[in-house]
Design a protein around this motif. Structure first.
Motif, short mmCIF file in Angstrom:
data_model
loop_
_atom_site.label_atom_id
_atom_site.label_comp_id
_atom_site.label_asym_id
_atom_site.label_seq_id
_atom_site.Cartn_x
_atom_site.Cartn_y
_atom_site.Cartn_z
N ASN A 109 0.83 -1.22 0.00
CA ASN A 109 0.00 0.00 0.00
C ASN A 109 0.86 1.26 0.00
O ASN A 109 0.72 2.13 0.87
N LYS A 110 1.70 1.39 -0.99
CA LYS A 110 2.63 2.52 -1.03
C LYS A 110 2.16 3.68 -1.89
O LYS A 110 2.66 4.79 -1.77
N VAL A 111 1.17 3.43 -2.78
CA VAL A 111 0.68 4.48 -3.66
C VAL A 111 -0.83 4.62 -3.50
O VAL A 111 -1.55 3.62 -3.47
N PHE A 112 -1.27 5.88 -3.39
CA PHE A 112 -2.69 6.17 -3.20
C PHE A 112 -3.15 7.18 -4.24
O PHE A 112 -2.38 8.02 -4.69
N MET A 113 -4.41 7.09 -4.63
CA MET A 113 -4.99 8.04 -5.56
C MET A 113 -5.85 9.00 -4.75
O MET A 113 -6.87 8.60 -4.19
#
Length: 265
Positions: A109-113
Motif C-alpha cells: 500500500n505505497k501508492v494512493f490516488m
C-alpha cells in the motif's frame, strides 16, 4: 507638474501590458505558436510512421506531448515516439498491467490516488517508507510503476494532460533506499509518459533520502527538474494548498480526503 520616475514607469507598464495592440500581438503570437505546433504534429506523425506504421494511429494529444518533451524538435520527438511504441508492445503486450503482476508492491500500500488538483487533474500520493527493494524484483517494480502511472493517467479529465504526485518520505530509512529502482521509475516517467507530470512534491524529506537523491539527480532531465519542489515541513499545508483545494487534500495534510490505495481507487 512633472511626472515622477515611478509614474512614468507605471504608465509605461500599463501601456505595455494592457494596450489593445499588445493584447492583439500576444494573441497573434499564441495563434502562430499553435499553428506551428499543429504543423509539426502532422510532420511528426508522418516521419515516425515511416519507421513504425503504428504511429499513424497515435492521437494528436500524445504527439504534442512528445513534441513538447523535445522542444518541438521533430527528429528527436520521432525517435522518442518510436522508442515508446516498441517499449509498449514489449512491456505491456496486453495493453495494461494488472495488479496481480506486481503483488509485492500492491501488498505494501505505497501508492494512493487522492482527489484532484485545482484544474481537476488527478493527485497521487506515494509513501517512500513503504518501499522495500528487498521484497519484489526489479522487473516487478517497473511493472508496478506502469500499473500506477496508467491508472493515474486514466483519471485525467478530457482537455487536460497532467497529474500531480506527492512523495511523502516520513520515516524513510536505509532499508527503503533504492537508487536503481528510482532511476528505473524516473526513466519510465520521462521516456514513456512525457509531459504528464505537472508537479512533484517531496515532503517530510529525510537525510537518508537526500543522500540517494544526489545520485539520482543527474538522471533527471531539465524539464522534469522544473516541476520538482522540496517542501519545508513548516510550509507543508500552504504549499500543497496552492495546487490542491482543501476538500481534495488528504486528511494527513489537513485536508478532507481519506487515503485510498491506488488498486482500490
Amino acid at each position: 507638474m512633472e511626472k515622477t520616475l515611478n509614474q512614468e514607469v507605471e504608465e509605461k507598464e500599463e501601456e505595455t501590458f494592457y494596450s489593445p495592440n499588445c493584447i492583439e500581438e500576444k494573441n497573434e503570437e499564441m495563434q502562430s505558436n499553435g499553428d506551428e505546433e499543429k504543423k509539426k504534429t502532422h510532420q511528426l506523425r508522418e516521419l515516425a510512421a515511416k519507421q513504425d506504421p503504428a504511429c499513424k494511429e497515435v492521437d494528436e494529444a500524445t504527439l504534442r506531448r512528445f513534441l513538447r518533451a523535445r522542444d518541438l524538435d521533430i527528429g528527436k520527438a520521432s525517435a522518442m515516439l518510436i522508442k515508446y511504441m516498441a517499449w509498449r508492445r514489449k512491456f505491456v503486450p496486453r495493453g495494461s498491467i494488472s495488479a496481480s503482476e506486481a503483488p509485492n508492491h500492491i501488498a505494501h500500500n505505497k501508492v494512493f490516488m487522492q482527489g484532484t488538483d485545482k484544474r481537476g487533474c488527478p493527485v497521487a500520493l506515494v509513501f517512500g517508507a513503504k518501499h522495500f527493494p528487498s521484497k519484489g524484483t526489479y522487473e516487478e517494480l517497473k511493472r508496478y510503476a506502469v500499473y500506477a502511472l496508467d491508472k493515474i493517467c486514466s483519471r485525467i479529465p478530457y482537455g487536460e494532460e497532467k497529474f500531480t504526485i506527492i512523495v511523502d518520505l516520513e520515516g524513510f530509512g536505509y532499508s527503503n533506499s533504492d537508487v536503481r529502482g528510482y532511476i528505473a521509475v524516473l526513466s519510465i516517467l520521462q521516456d514513456y509518459y512525457p509531459e504528464r507530470l505537472k508537479k512533484l512534491f517531496f515532503v517530510h524529506v529525510s537525510y537518508v533520502f537526500m543522500t540517494a537523491w544526489k545520485i539520482v539527480y543527474p538522471f533527471v532531465d531539465k524539464n522534469t527538474r522544473k516541476k520538482i519542489t522540496f517542501v519545508d515541513n513548516k510550509k507543508l499545508q500552504s504549499a500543497l494548498l496552492e495546487e490542491i483545494d482543501v476538500d481534495q487534500l488528504p486528511q494527513i495534510y489537513g485536508g478532507k480526503l481519506e487515503l485510498i490505495p491506488i488498486h482500490d481507487a
